[in-house]
Design a protein around this motif. Structure first.
Motif, PDB file in Angstrom:
ATOM      1  N   MET A  93       0.849  -1.193   0.000  1.00 41.00           N
ATOM      2  CA  MET A  93       0.000   0.000   0.000  1.00 41.00           C
ATOM      3  C   MET A  93       0.892   1.253   0.000  1.00 41.00           C
ATOM      4  O   MET A  93       1.867   1.333   0.725  1.00 41.00           O
ATOM      5  CB  MET A  93      -0.864  -0.017   1.268  1.00 41.00           C
ATOM      6  N   THR A  94       0.569   2.176  -0.863  1.00 41.24           N
ATOM      7  CA  THR A  94       1.361   3.417  -0.873  1.00 41.24           C
ATOM      8  C   THR A  94       0.557   4.558  -0.238  1.00 41.24           C
ATOM      9  O   THR A  94      -0.665   4.634  -0.381  1.00 41.24           O
ATOM     10  CB  THR A  94       1.729   3.830  -2.303  1.00 41.24           C
ATOM     11  N   THR A  95       1.256   5.355   0.479  1.00 40.19           N
ATOM     12  CA  THR A  95       0.579   6.530   1.048  1.00 40.19           C
ATOM     13  C   THR A  95       1.206   7.795   0.467  1.00 40.19           C
ATOM     14  O   THR A  95       2.408   7.834   0.212  1.00 40.19           O
ATOM     15  CB  THR A  95       0.722   6.586   2.595  1.00 40.19           C
ATOM     16  N   THR A  96       0.376   8.767   0.250  1.00 42.69           N
ATOM     17  CA  THR A  96       0.901  10.023  -0.288  1.00 42.69           C
ATOM     18  C   THR A  96       1.457  10.844   0.869  1.00 42.69           C
ATOM     19  O   THR A  96       0.738  11.085   1.841  1.00 42.69           O
ATOM     20  CB  THR A  96      -0.241  10.841  -0.947  1.00 42.69           C
ATOM     21  N   PRO A  97       2.741  11.205   0.800  1.00 43.62           N
ATOM     22  CA  PRO A  97       3.283  11.984   1.920  1.00 43.62           C
ATOM     23  C   PRO A  97       2.602  13.359   2.033  1.00 43.62           C
ATOM     24  O   PRO A  97       2.291  13.975   1.022  1.00 43.62           O
ATOM     25  CB  PRO A  97       4.768  12.150   1.558  1.00 43.62           C
ATOM     26  N   VAL A  98       2.362  13.737   3.272  1.00 40.49           N
ATOM     27  CA  VAL A  98       1.748  15.061   3.483  1.00 40.49           C
ATOM     28  C   VAL A  98       2.882  16.073   3.476  1.00 40.49           C
ATOM     29  O   VAL A  98       3.887  15.890   4.152  1.00 40.49           O
ATOM     30  CB  VAL A  98       1.036  15.101   4.866  1.00 40.49           C
ATOM     31  N   SER A  99       2.736  17.104   2.696  1.00 39.89           N
ATOM     32  CA  SER A  99       3.840  18.062   2.625  1.00 39.89           C
ATOM     33  C   SER A  99       3.962  18.832   3.940  1.00 39.89           C
ATOM     34  O   SER A  99       2.972  19.124   4.606  1.00 39.89           O
ATOM     35  CB  SER A  99       3.629  19.038   1.470  1.00 39.89           C
ATOM     36  N   THR A 100       5.231  19.081   4.327  1.00 32.04           N
ATOM     37  CA  THR A 100       5.474  19.775   5.586  1.00 32.04           C
ATOM     38  C   THR A 100       4.806  21.134   5.599  1.00 32.04           C
ATOM     39  O   THR A 100       4.265  21.567   6.600  1.00 32.04           O
ATOM     40  CB  THR A 100       7.001  19.986   5.780  1.00 32.04           C
TER      41      THR A 100
END
Ligand SMILES: C[S@@+](CC[C@H](N)C(=O)[O-])C[C@H]1O[C@@H](n2cnc3c(N)ncnc32)[C@H](O)[C@@H]1O
Length: 352
Positions: free
Chosen positions: A1-8
């Motif tokens: 499963m891939t998760t989209t990183p939340v931008s800082t």
């Protein structure tokens, strides 16, 4: 499963907004605890269990707990094991039974009548009404005159603001060159008391009758000689008394729109001798290229909205705007002095 990183940057932006959106919860917790006398209680009687505080304030412990715990998370109180709460440096600043304090300021600007004004802000933006007047059917000054608790809290809130700013002002502004200084709309007289005591000039306090009622006792409490400050009551729109070579107005002109402000300035001009000065004491809303936060943490551009919601004035203005207003009224800017709080001074002389 891939998760989209939340931008800082998005997390930072949300953090900022969460804090802003929930800011009213902090205000309400402070207001409610101040009204219940909890800050006074903890300072006077020491740390207490939740049950003891609830009993003494006639509140339900299981509901009060949420408010006290939130205040502890904000460092306003200290929570100890066993649901015991104690005072802190912050809560001591909110104590209201030992003279004017930040607690009075909090109770004044968060009291229900003020809160009601915010509820109608959107409508009032469409109609151009003053939100406080639309919500309460009368202006703040009349409201405070008609409601004893609100009036008392208002007077103390203003005295607190004076005490907060006055030393920093006097360190950088010399009143000793004046013979008599008149504080127009000077509340209980905290500022004029400090001016006459520190600089040895005479003082006049000009106020509406109901506020002036308690001024003599307040001045005496401040250690002012009986004949050092004359208290004169009246209405700035009718006449301002003669007898002073300097007029100070602190957070006063900002309560009025430009038209009314110019009427007041006209009456000031009538009252002053040719060499007389007006010293405008205000927070100034910064221009685009100026810092947005004053040295004491106040953001004048944000505070100005509160003033604008409460009173018919143009709220707090920029220096430039004040200068134009005074120039149109026959005065000329001679000096600007900043202090270590949100308060600055603009000194005006009469145009010849
Ligand atoms: C915002 S408060 C500022 C008080 C004080 N200068 C200070 O900084 O703490 C405005 C003051 O103006 C007084 N005031 C309002 N209308 C007035 C009038 N028409 N004539 C004289 N004083 C008035 C109020 O009673 C109040 O004390």
């Amino acid at each position: 499963m891939t998760t989209t990183p939340v931008s800082t940057s998005s997390i930072e932006a949300k953090k900022k907004l969460f804090d802003m959106v929930l800011a009213f919860v902090k205000s309400q917790c402070i207001y409610t605890a101040a009204r219940l006398g909890i800050f006074n209680l903890l300072q006077d009687e020491g740390e207490q269990s939740l049950e003891s505080i609830a009993e003494k304030t006639n509140t339900k412990p299981e509901r009060l707990y949420f408010v006290l715990r939130a205040l502890a998370h904000l460092d306003v109180l200290k929570q100890k094991p066993g649901r015991v709460f104690a005072s802190t440096e912050l809560s001591d600043l909110l104590v209201t039974n030992k003279g004017p304090s930040m607690g009075h300021f909090a109770m004044h600007i968060i009291e229900p009548a003020q809160w009601d004004a915010w509820k109608v802000l959107e409508d009032a933006l469409h109609t151009g009404e003053v939100p406080f007047e639309r919500a309460n059917g009368k202006g703040v000054y009349q409201f405070c005159q008609d409601n004893e608790w609100s009036g008392d809290v208002f007077i103390n809130a203003m005295s607190f603001l004076t005490n907060h700013a006055v030393d920093a002002l006097m360190d950088v502004y010399d009143f000793s060159r004046f013979e008599t200084v008149m504080d127009v709309g000077g509340g209980q007289g905290g500022l004029i008391a400090r001016i006459v005591k520190r600089f040895g000039c005479k003082g006049i306090l000009f106020e509406v009758p109901y506020v002036a009622e308690t001024a003599a006792a307040y001045l005496q409490q401040q250690g002012v000689d009986k004949d050092a400050v004359q208290i004169i009551t009246g209405d700035v729109f009718v006449e301002i008394p003669k007898g002073a070579d300097a007029i100070v107005m602190k957070y006063f002109i900002s309560a009025w729109n430009d038209e009314d402000a110019m009427k007041i300035l006209h009456n000031c001009k009538q009252a002053l001798p040719p060499h007389g000065k007006i010293i405008l004491l205000q927070a100034f809303v910064p221009d685009l290229d100026e810092p947005k936060v004053a040295p004491d943490g106040v953001m004048p551009g944000v505070f100005a909205v509160q003033v604008n919601v409460a009173v018919p004035g143009g709220g707090w203005r920029t220096r430039q705007h004040f200068q134009e207003l005074f120039e149109k009224s026959g005065f000329v800017l001679e000096k600007v002095v900043d202090t270590q709080t949100n308060l600055s001074a603009m000194e005006f002389g009469r145009k010849s």
